[in-house]
Motif scaffolding. Structure first.
Motif, PDB file in Angstrom:
ATOM      1  N   TRP A   8       2.391  -7.649  -4.373  1.00 33.09           N
ATOM      2  CA  TRP A   8       1.226  -7.728  -3.439  1.00 33.09           C
ATOM      3  C   TRP A   8      -0.203  -7.329  -4.073  1.00 33.09           C
ATOM      4  O   TRP A   8      -1.161  -7.617  -3.520  1.00 33.09           O
ATOM      5  CB  TRP A   8       1.360  -6.775  -2.203  1.00 33.09           C
ATOM      6  N   GLY A   9      -0.299  -6.554  -5.308  1.00 32.62           N
ATOM      7  CA  GLY A   9      -1.371  -6.434  -5.946  1.00 32.62           C
ATOM      8  C   GLY A   9      -2.129  -7.592  -6.364  1.00 32.62           C
ATOM      9  O   GLY A   9      -3.337  -7.750  -6.350  1.00 32.62           O
ATOM     10  N   ARG A  28      -3.758  -9.236  -3.279  1.00 33.42           N
ATOM     11  CA  ARG A  28      -5.012  -8.494  -2.873  1.00 33.42           C
ATOM     12  C   ARG A  28      -6.227  -8.987  -3.950  1.00 33.42           C
ATOM     13  O   ARG A  28      -7.316  -9.099  -3.289  1.00 33.42           O
ATOM     14  CB  ARG A  28      -4.840  -7.035  -2.971  1.00 33.42           C
ATOM     15  N   THR A  32      -9.591 -10.708  -2.388  1.00 30.51           N
ATOM     16  CA  THR A  32     -10.922  -9.993  -2.918  1.00 30.51           C
ATOM     17  C   THR A  32     -11.731 -11.269  -3.318  1.00 30.51           C
ATOM     18  O   THR A  32     -12.852 -11.279  -2.967  1.00 30.51           O
ATOM     19  CB  THR A  32     -10.497  -9.155  -4.116  1.00 30.51           C
ATOM     20  N   TYR A  80     -15.389 -12.401  -1.834  1.00 26.41           N
ATOM     21  CA  TYR A  80     -16.619 -12.258  -2.412  1.00 26.41           C
ATOM     22  C   TYR A  80     -17.396 -13.423  -2.932  1.00 26.41           C
ATOM     23  O   TYR A  80     -18.398 -13.505  -3.423  1.00 26.41           O
ATOM     24  CB  TYR A  80     -16.501 -11.171  -3.643  1.00 26.41           C
ATOM     25  N   ILE A 105      -1.090 -12.285   4.641  1.00 27.47           N
ATOM     26  CA  ILE A 105      -2.171 -11.578   4.544  1.00 27.47           C
ATOM     27  C   ILE A 105      -3.256 -12.613   3.746  1.00 27.47           C
ATOM     28  O   ILE A 105      -2.993 -12.961   2.830  1.00 27.47           O
ATOM     29  CB  ILE A 105      -2.076 -10.489   3.862  1.00 27.47           C
ATOM     30  N   GLN A 162      -8.638  -8.762   2.265  1.00 27.54           N
ATOM     31  CA  GLN A 162      -8.612  -7.382   1.435  1.00 27.54           C
ATOM     32  C   GLN A 162      -8.387  -6.290   2.673  1.00 27.54           C
ATOM     33  O   GLN A 162      -9.114  -6.195   3.184  1.00 27.54           O
ATOM     34  CB  GLN A 162      -9.771  -7.129   0.736  1.00 27.54           C
ATOM     35  N   LEU A 163      -7.081  -5.606   2.503  1.00 25.05           N
ATOM     36  CA  LEU A 163      -6.782  -4.763   3.644  1.00 25.05           C
ATOM     37  C   LEU A 163      -7.596  -3.510   3.189  1.00 25.05           C
ATOM     38  O   LEU A 163      -7.738  -2.963   2.108  1.00 25.05           O
ATOM     39  CB  LEU A 163      -5.454  -4.585   3.486  1.00 25.05           C
ATOM     40  N   GLY A 164      -7.871  -2.665   4.122  1.00 28.30           N
ATOM     41  CA  GLY A 164      -8.473  -1.236   4.044  1.00 28.30           C
ATOM     42  C   GLY A 164      -7.327  -0.381   4.555  1.00 28.30           C
ATOM     43  O   GLY A 164      -6.271  -0.820   4.865  1.00 28.30           O
ATOM     44  N   THR A 165      -7.424   0.702   4.137  1.00 28.53           N
ATOM     45  CA  THR A 165      -6.503   1.817   4.448  1.00 28.53           C
ATOM     46  C   THR A 165      -5.981   1.933   5.979  1.00 28.53           C
ATOM     47  O   THR A 165      -4.995   2.645   6.364  1.00 28.53           O
ATOM     48  CB  THR A 165      -6.804   3.345   4.091  1.00 28.53           C
ATOM     49  N   GLU A 197      -2.906  -5.154   9.633  1.00 29.19           N
ATOM     50  CA  GLU A 197      -1.957  -5.690   9.017  1.00 29.19           C
ATOM     51  C   GLU A 197      -0.928  -4.904   7.975  1.00 29.19           C
ATOM     52  O   GLU A 197       0.184  -5.284   7.588  1.00 29.19           O
ATOM     53  CB  GLU A 197      -2.572  -6.901   8.102  1.00 29.19           C
ATOM     54  N   LEU A 198      -1.361  -3.642   7.810  1.00 26.72           N
ATOM     55  CA  LEU A 198      -0.534  -3.014   7.078  1.00 26.72           C
ATOM     56  C   LEU A 198       0.982  -2.622   7.866  1.00 26.72           C
ATOM     57  O   LEU A 198       1.905  -2.485   7.171  1.00 26.72           O
ATOM     58  CB  LEU A 198      -0.989  -1.550   6.802  1.00 26.72           C
TER      59      LEU A 198
END
Lengths: 601, 1094
Positions: A96-97, A100, A104, A108, A146, A149-152, A156-157
């Motif tokens: 999953w990294g 991300r 990202t 941007y 997904i 870029q997910l936040g904490t 979706e987490l």
């Protein structure tokens, strides 16, 4: 005294009022100042190649190809367990990294003022996002989609998985955007429009055959999240696969290489046939282990299985397994008069390694089945290549041969295959090595009993094209040997039981001396009782760990894995399990069928 | 040792003869009394400048022969001030009264921004007796402190020249970086770069209260080093020279297998069980030839060691050697020398101190030795500007150079050389070409990985240069007697410059073949140079007010501020294909065969700043009740604005019970003090990420990916993982309870400390997030650790009469222990897959239990099929378990060997076998002096701690790791299981079983207890009588022997004599695999020295 104290205090105040504790990085960039030009976008997307592409495809074990130690996937049963974390569902690189990173970049990318670059690298990133999701679908079936870029604290987490129909829909959107917007010039080390088409053909064939053989009506358990009503059927995906492949065949700038062996053993990718490759480079010490892996006794001792070797046709196009007594045929006879690709893939009698002048016998110490690998073994005169991790031949990711095979298979499975289709695809592969053409009618008229047998073949191939589908599968196995396709093929064909079939190697009728090079002189002595201690041949004791283990005890095929169970659970092993910890962190994730992770939900 | 004994005996004889020749022709006798007119026993009465003397009897009387004419007597007694008495020619009777010595009460200890009287200390501060360090021959100050201070743990991590130990105070302090703060003359510095001869004193501050004044950098202790300064000697200069020479040799055995036959036999046996055929291609005939030569230490002309034969159709060299590869490549003994000189002097206005030192250490490499050289310079000047101002300047310079042949690190070279060099192979062929590739090895392996070529050809010139310059200017203003204001500024710049050179090498495989070239890896023709420069600016301004009111209330107030700025910049460049093999410069980079010039560059920089305001108030009432409060308001650039500042307070109290009236009459009691402290400190040092609160874009080279564009590695950029912008200090709160006790005129001293430290808010991964997050959970301050421990030190010293001469002796011991428990960590299932869990004791080793080796094949088959399914561990064991294999125990009784759920509650068949942290650390020093001779012995050691040998550590595992060891333990095969020899320690022979097979599963049978007791130092010296040395203008001259690391005792020695327990312990710490399994051996040092003062 005052004349000292006052300036001192002034100095102190002066120092503290300036922002003494402000120390901004000087060797790294802040995200606000990045993603400004094409270079930034290219650099940021470069890691997708490194992280996602399989750099050593020849390492994947299957029913065609095994190591000294069978992989846990091959062994199955209790050797496959639910991991606590990771297992392909990790947060880092290779899982999953990477997603991300892609999200990202997509978030941007509009900061770049070069709008052509924005389109190009959006296309590239979406190509890799489709590539990423293909890997996830192959492994886990349904996965969550997904695209940010997910936040904490992102919802979706903790979201459930999406159905594979949803994922496939997004993948097709991504890949179509990539096909539309990537450059079409040949670029063997960078993704282009043709790579995107090849990927589309590959994953649509996967999904088409998967839906066909794991029919949702009969195998609903495979769809943990049920397909929505109106989900596409297998024909839809097979059609997309055939179309994408056809586009490359008709309009692509690629043609087959003339030399099958040197394409893999030579240092550089064949820019005619290879659509995407991994660059290896000796001067930069970017190397793989392919040569040492095949030739050194310490690197895993890989070998082809006897079943796979038997599936190669005779050079005249007839079937080896139609011959009487093929099961007990000895090495030299067995290898004579076969599809020439057999000698490019494994050591056959008279084998002279590239760069060598003398014939080499297969090294039973370096190959667990005796069928020692040849395909990626580099020229022995090149410096250093024999050492561990010092081979610098490029590795294929997509090549035209696979596109041909995908095309033929998609058409065959669709039921729309013609002889012209075969001639435009697989028969070109046959031409390269001087093999007779595959004949549609003949194949369908005489389905190969070997390939239909429970012991060696497939169970689920039926219908009018049964014969030609079997032949295309045979051709695929031969042409794409050691390129990391086999396990995925078995999964999409629902032929996991093939992994339970025999994994033995060369046949020996018992103790005695054997010629393996075809020169009439023995190279190998199998003994029991007293060690003959030959100086001019290799001695191996029968029935010992350090010698050879034969399937029948005193005679039979090399059977190193005799006592190693390899089982495939039809109700479980088509998917990998979701790691336990992930299900604990997100109870909305359902486990894949058959996997017991001990959790009560 | 025999050599030492011989030399010492000779010395005694010669000196005794000289002493006897001294004319002594009259008797002086008398009594020594204290001020209470009580006789003093054990007082020494010496004729000044000689060794002639007597010790008083229980009635205080003495008598000694002295020369005619006036003599000067020195009368000394422990706890009393020494007196010098002139005895005129006619006087024969004396009554001497000695006054009690108050010096001990006045003794001061350096603390943060000041000094304190030792008796008034309320925190845990240990002052190191630096006199004892002077004779130590260890190459750096850090290593000298090992075992010297209870609670200060020095881990010596490597044996190669120039390596130094790492420091830790009071055990596991944090799961992040947690080194103590080391200040040299008030400035952060590298302790290993200080000239040990410059050191005046060292204070080790262990608790929070004493360290609080250093705030955010002091959470894990502070070590304050003060260097010597000039002194008022009325303008006379004192010059001291100290020189010593000697040699070093390994602490462990280097007696490896040198017999070709046994080397080949063992390697082949292990290899064959794994690969099914031999590693070598030696035939049975060859083995017979090898056996025939097995006892030939040198080549016998009748049995040549290299034979030329035709095999497989071509000429081939057949090697039948008995080569001692270790001693062909390395020296056991290698020379060292150390010199230092200092000049001090001054008058009341100007004082100066100048010193220099040079240290040269040759390493073990024989063919082209590795050499470490170190230089130190220090210059201090202190001038009085006017009545109330003094200005001083302190400059220090350090430089070192390590020159060595071989790949990138000398440790790597050592590791690579230790493979594939069988004793049967020579280094060179008869024609002088190097042996590298040989058909006698069946695989694609090369002898010693070519490291003998690297060492022998001397084209691989690597160099590591370090320089460190520091300059402090300080102004001290004393406007009134009670107030001092100090301001100083320090600039420090230090740099490391490295050069790594490798070059092609050539070898010959067959007698009739051309030379072949090795051109990659260590044979790649390349030069890399790197420079890393760090700079530090530091400013301190602080004032101290000190006064006593009504002769009872003593108050000291200190306050001030500190600011520091640190920055670092690095530059690296690499070029390939140099035009010269002997010159090393990037100007010489040329094109490769295809005309490409291949170069790589790299850079990087970092910075941080800190600022703090601090204060401390000490109050005592008649030195009986002691109070101290201190605190620091500290800021760091390493956190986001708004989280940069923290306040760290501390307080401590002391009660000198011995000053109470009810104990006033206990004259034997000199000091009894109880003290307690509490403090709260921060830690801003969160590893090498100086901007942990920021997400940064960094551009990197791939480790191995290229797009075939140009001749460089592909590059990529990456955005740092999500961060918690609210990151802030780790805090360490510490409680310390201490007792100081001294009695019998300070002959007996005892100090005990117990402490608890709670490290709170350790920066660690936050609450676990689902993996779809796509990054590690941002680090937050989310874990706690508790460390509890104690420290004891006990000393006794005395002076007695021995053969009519005073004999001073002392014995001191120290002991410390701690245990660390994780008290908060986000791991609710207590999964062992995560690094920590709540309640975990740091260092626990989980493993299986093994209750022996299978006796028979039947037992093995039956056990593994019916009792315990061992498929979990038989990865390299097709064919199943046989006699001689490990018998694992089914601890959880489920019939399957495994790791269960890999949690603390379900660990499968594993349990905690031991703890990898030393349970005790101790040191014992014995010393004595008599008749000008001095002697001291220092022992240091640890209690139980455990180690499971790293898979590739073949100083332990031998060929169970990689089978083709160059340095095979002699007679190893005798310790390996076989049917004939079933009661061995090691199991059935099998290559790689410690790296991937059954031995790689941590188990009780091969778990090692690596506690050790080390004879760390022995010094024996003789000071020449002053009245001789003065005749040749020397104030003092002393000759001595000093030996370091002389011997060790450890349970590990039972299983291997080739591995020092300290190196065993450190090698398994996740360093690169190549380094992990072979370490440059630990050295003992033996030196003879002379000290001259004039």
């Amino acid at each position: 005294m005052k004349r000292y104290i006052i300036p001192a205090i002034a100095l102190l105040i002066g120092l503290t009022s300036c922002n003494w504790l402000d120390r901004t990085p000087k060797a790294t960039l802040a995200p606000e100042n990045y993603f400004r030009d094409e270079t930034d976008l290219q650099l940021f997307s470069n890691s997708f190649y490194n992280n996602l592409l399989d750099k050593e495809p020849y390492e994947e074990q299957s029913d065609h190809y095994v190591h000294l130690n069978l992989s846990n996937v091959l062994r199955g049963g209790n050797n496959r367990t639910v991991p606590n974390s990771g297992g392909g569902w990790g947060s880092g690189s290779g899982a999953w990294g990477d997603l991300r990173k892609m999200n990202t970049l997509l978030e941007y990318i509009d900061k770049c003022e070069d709008k052509d670059a924005v389109v190009k690298y959006t296309a590239l990133t979406r190509f890799f996002r489709a590539y990423f999701y293909f890997n996830m679908v192959k492994r886990f079936g349904d996965v969550p989609w997904i695209q940010d870029q997910l936040g904490t604290d992102s919802d979706e987490l903790y979201a459930p998985r999406d159905s594979r129909e949803v994922i496939m829909g997004h993948m097709i959107e991504d890949i179509d955007y990539a096909i539309e917007n990537l450059p079409s010039a040949v670029s063997v080390y960078r993704v282009n429009r043709w790579t995107a088409l090849a990927l589309k053909a590959r994953f649509c064939l996967f999904e088409g055959t998967f839906r066909k053989y794991h029919d949702p009506a009969q195998h609903a358990y495979m769809y943990v999240v049920p397909l929505p009503s109106g989900a596409h059927d297998s024909a839809y995906y097979l059609g997309l696969a055939a179309d994408a492949a056809k586009e490359i065949i008709d309009n692509g700038p690629y043609k087959l290489s003339a030399d099958y062996l040197k394409m893999f053993a030579g240092p550089d990718a064949d820019k005619g046939e290879w659509i995407l490759a991994i660059k290896n480079d000796q001067s930069l010490q970017i190397c793989n282990n392919s040569t040492a892996f095949a030739t050194m006794p310490t690197q895993g001792c890989p070998g082809l299985t006897r079943k796979f070797v038997a599936s190669f046709l005779m050079a005249d196009g007839s079937r080896f397994t139609d011959q009487e007594g093929w099961q007990t045929m000895q090495f030299v006879e067995e290898m004579t008069g076969r599809d020439p690709r057999l000698s490019y893939i494994t050591v056959t009698p008279g084998y002279i390694r590239l760069g060598d002048t003398e014939v080499s016998a297969p090294d039973l110490g370096s190959s667990v089945t005796g069928y020692q690998l040849v395909k990626y073994v580099m020229d022995s005169t090149l410096p250093e290549v024999g050492r561990v991790d010092k081979s610098y031949n490029d590795m294929p990711v997509f090549r035209l041969a696979e596109v041909y095979l995908n095309y033929a298979e998609a058409k065959a499975e669709l039921g729309t295959l013609t002889q012209e289709d075969l001639d435009a695809s697989v028969n070109k592969l046959r031409d390269r090595v001087g093999m007779p053409h595959m004949d549609l009618e003949d194949a369908n008229a005489h389905p190969d009993p070997f390939l239909l047998s429970e012991e060696y073949g497939y169970r689920n191939v039926t219908g009018a094209n049964q014969g030609v589908i079997l032949e295309i599968r045979r051709e695929r196995g031969v042409e794409l040997a050691d390129e990391g396709f086999r396990l995925t093929d078995l999964i999409r064909w629902r032929e996991g039981k093939c992994l339970e079939q025999t994994l033995v190697g060369m046949y020996f009728p018992g103790a005695g001396q054997y010629d393996l090079t075809g020169d009439g002189k023995p190279d190998l002595c199998l003994w029991s009782g007293t060690d003959p201690k030959h100086k001019d041949m290799v001695d191996k004791e029968i029935g010992t760990d350090t010698g050879v283990i034969l399937s029948g005890g005193a005679s039979g095929c090399l059977d190193h894995h005799q006592n190693v169970a390899h089982v495939f659970d039809e109700n479980r092993d088509y998917y990998y399990p979701i790691p336990t910890k992930e299900r604990q962190l997100n109870p909305n994730l359902k486990q894949n069928p058959g996997w017991n992770d001990g959790l009560s939900y | 040792m025999r050599r030492i004994r011989h030399i010492a005996a000779t010395l005694v004889l010669v000196l005794g003869a000289i002493t006897a020749a001294w004319a002594q022709n009259r008797v002086v006798s008398g009594t020594v009394l204290d001020t209470g007119q009580q006789p003093l026993v054990g007082a020494a009465v010496l004729v000044a400048g000689t060794t002639t003397g007597d010790v008083t009897a229980p009635d205080g009387t003495f008598s000694l022969r002295v020369p005619s004419g006036e003599v000067t007597l020195e009368v000394s007694c422990l706890g009393y001030t020494t007196q010098t008495i002139r005895v005129p020619a006619g006087q024969a009777q004396l009554a001497i009264v000695l006054e009690e010595d108050n010096m001990l009460l006045q003794e001061t200890v350096v603390v943060g921004y000041g000094v304190q009287k030792k008796v008034n200390l309320t925190g845990a501060v240990t002052a190191v007796d630096t006199k004892e360090l002077q004779d130590r021959t260890t190459h750096n100050l850090t290593d000298m402190l090992q075992g010297a201070v209870p609670g200060l743990n020095v881990s010596i991590t490597a044996g190669n020249p120039g390596a130094s130990g790492s420091l830790n105070i009071r055990g596991v302090t944090s799961i992040n970086s947690s080194d103590p703060l080391v200040l040299v003359d008030g400035v952060e510095a590298d302790m290993s770069r200080v000239n040990a001869n410059d050191v005046e004193n060292i204070s080790v501050i262990k608790d929070a209260s004493a360290a609080a004044i250093y705030g955010a950098r002091a959470a894990y202790g502070v070590i304050l080093i003060t260097t010597k300064a000039g002194s008022d000697k009325g303008g006379k200069a004192t010059v001291r020279y100290s020189g010593r020479m000697g040699w070093e040799e390994p602490t462990v055995s280097t007696d490896f297998e040198t017999r070709g036959y046994w080397s080949v036999y063992t390697v082949d046996k292990f290899w064959a069980t794994d690969a099914g055929k031999n590693y070598t291609t030696y035939t049975e005939h060859d083995m017979a030839e090898l056996l025939a030569r097995v006892n030939d230490v040198t080549e016998n002309p009748e049995r040549p060691w290299v034979v030329e034969e035709i095999r497989n159709g071509r000429k081939q060299w057949i090697y039948y050697c008995n080569t001692d590869w270790y001693h062909e490549l390395y020296n056991d003994q290698h020379p060292v020398q150390q010199h230092s000189v200092s000049i001090t002097g001054g008058n009341k206005d100007i004082k100066y101190f100048l010193s220099g030192a040079y240290d040269r250490q040759s390493g073990i490499i024989k063919l082209n030795p590795d050499v470490f050289q170190k230089y130190n310079l220090r210059a201090k000047i202190d001038a009085r500007l006017n009545k109330f101002m003094r200005l001083s300047n302190n400059t220090s310079f350090f430089s070192s150079a390590y020159d060595y042949p071989g790949g990138s690190s000398v440790q790597d070279s050592f590791a690579y050389a230790s493979r594939h060099a069988l004793a049967s192979f020579p280094l060179q062929n008869p024609d002088g070409s190097w042996v590298y590739g040989t058909p006698l090895i069946s695989g694609n392996y090369n002898v010693a990985n070519g490291r003998h070529l690297v060492f022998g050809e001397n084209k691989h010139r690597n160099q590591q240069l370090r320089t460190d310059f520091s300059n402090t200017t300080e102004l001290k203003i004393t406007p009134t007697r009670n107030f001092t204001l100090t301001a100083n500024y320090t600039y420090r710049i230090y740099q490391s410059r490295n050069q790594y050179r490798s070059a092609n090498f050539q070898f010959r495989r067959y007698p009739d073949a051309d030379y072949e070239y090795y051109t990659t890896g260590a044979g790649e023709d390349s030069l890399e140079e790197t420079v890393s420069t760090s700079q530090r600016h530091a400013i301190n301004v602080f004032g101290t007010y000190d006064n006593t009111f009504a002769e009872a209330h003593h108050l000291t107030v200190t306050g001030g501020m500190n600011m520091e700025d640190w920055s670092n910049k690095s530059v690296g460049a690499l070029g390939k294909n140099l035009l010269s093999e002997t010159l090393n410069d990037l100007n010489l980079v040329g094109p490769d065969e295809t005309g490409n010039v291949i170069t790589e560059v790299s850079g990087g920089q970092n910075a941080y700043a800190i600022m703090g305001f601090f204060g401390r108030i000490n109050y005592d009432y008649k030195e009986r009740y002691l109070f101290e409060i201190s605190g620091r308001y500290d800021g760091t650039s390493r956190f986001q604005k708004g989280h940069q500042w923290g306040f760290f307070p501390s307080a401590s109290v002391g009660w000198r019970i011995s000053e109470e009236s009810f104990l006033k009459n206990a004259r034997w009691l000199d000091n009894l003090k109880l003290r307690f402290s509490y403090g709260n400190l921060g830690n801003q040092n969160l590893g090498s990420n100086y901007y942990a609160y920021l997400r940064q874009i960094s551009v990197n080279d791939f480790a191995g990916y290229s797009f075939g564009e140009g001749t460089t590695m592909g590059k990529y950029s990456t955005l740092g993982a999500p961060v918690d912008a609210n990151l802030t200090w780790e805090t360490a709160e510490q409680y310390n309870l201490g007792v100081d006790f001294a009695a019998f005129k300070n002959r007996l001293t005892f100090t005990a400390e117990v402490y608890r430290r709670n490290t709170l808010n350790m920066l660690t991964a936050g609450p676990d997030l689902p993996a779809v997050f796509g990054a590690g959970s941002p680090k937050t301050n989310a874990a706690d650790l508790k460390t509890e421990g104690y420290e004891l030190s006990l000393g006794w010293r005395n002076q007695v009469s021995f053969l009519g001469h005073p004999l001073g002796y002392s014995i001191r011991g120290s002991l410390s222990d701690f245990r660390s428990i994780i008290t908060r960590f986000n791991n609710p299932t207590k999964s062992l897959a995560m690094s920590y869990y709540e309640g975990m004791r740091i260092g626990d080793i989980w493993g299986f239990e093994v209750d022996g080796l299978f006796k028979t094949d039947e037992e093995a088959k039956q056990y593994t099929s019916e009792v315990l399914d061992c498929s979990y561990i038989n990865g390299r064991m097709t064919g199943g378990f046989l006699a001689g294999d490990l018998r694992f125990v089914d601890l959880d009784g489920d019939g399957v060997l495994g790791i269960g759920a890999n949690t603390v509650d379900d660990p499968g068949d594993r349990k905690i076998l031991g703890n990898s942290l030393a349970s005790l650390q101790y040191g014992v020093t014995l010393s004595a002096d008599w008749l000008g001779f001095d002697f001291s012995a220092f022992f240091q050691g640890t209690g139980n701690h455990y180690w499971y040998p790293a898979g590739m550590n073949y100083m332990f595992w031998g060929p169970y790791s990689y089978p083709y060891v160059s340095f095979l333990q002699r007679d190893f095969i005798d310790r390996v299981w076989s049917e004939e020899n079933p009661d061995t320690y090691f199991p059935r022979p099998r290559a790689y079983s410690s790296t991937g097979g059954e031995l790689s599963k941590v188990n009780s049978r091969y778990l090692q207890n690596i506690r050790y007791l080390r004879f760390k130092n022995l010094t024996v010296g003789y000071t020449l009588p002053a009245n001789w040395t003065r005749k040749i203008g020397l104030e003092k001259a002393r000759i001595y022997f000093s030996g370091e690391n002389l011997a060790y005792w450890s349970p590990l020695a039972k299983y291997t004599k080739y591995l020092d327990p300290e190196s065993a312990y450190r090698r398994n710490t996740g360093e690169s695999a190549a380094q992990d399994h072979m370490a440059y051996p630990w050295q003992k040092t033996l030196m003879f020295g002379i000290d001259i003062t004039f």
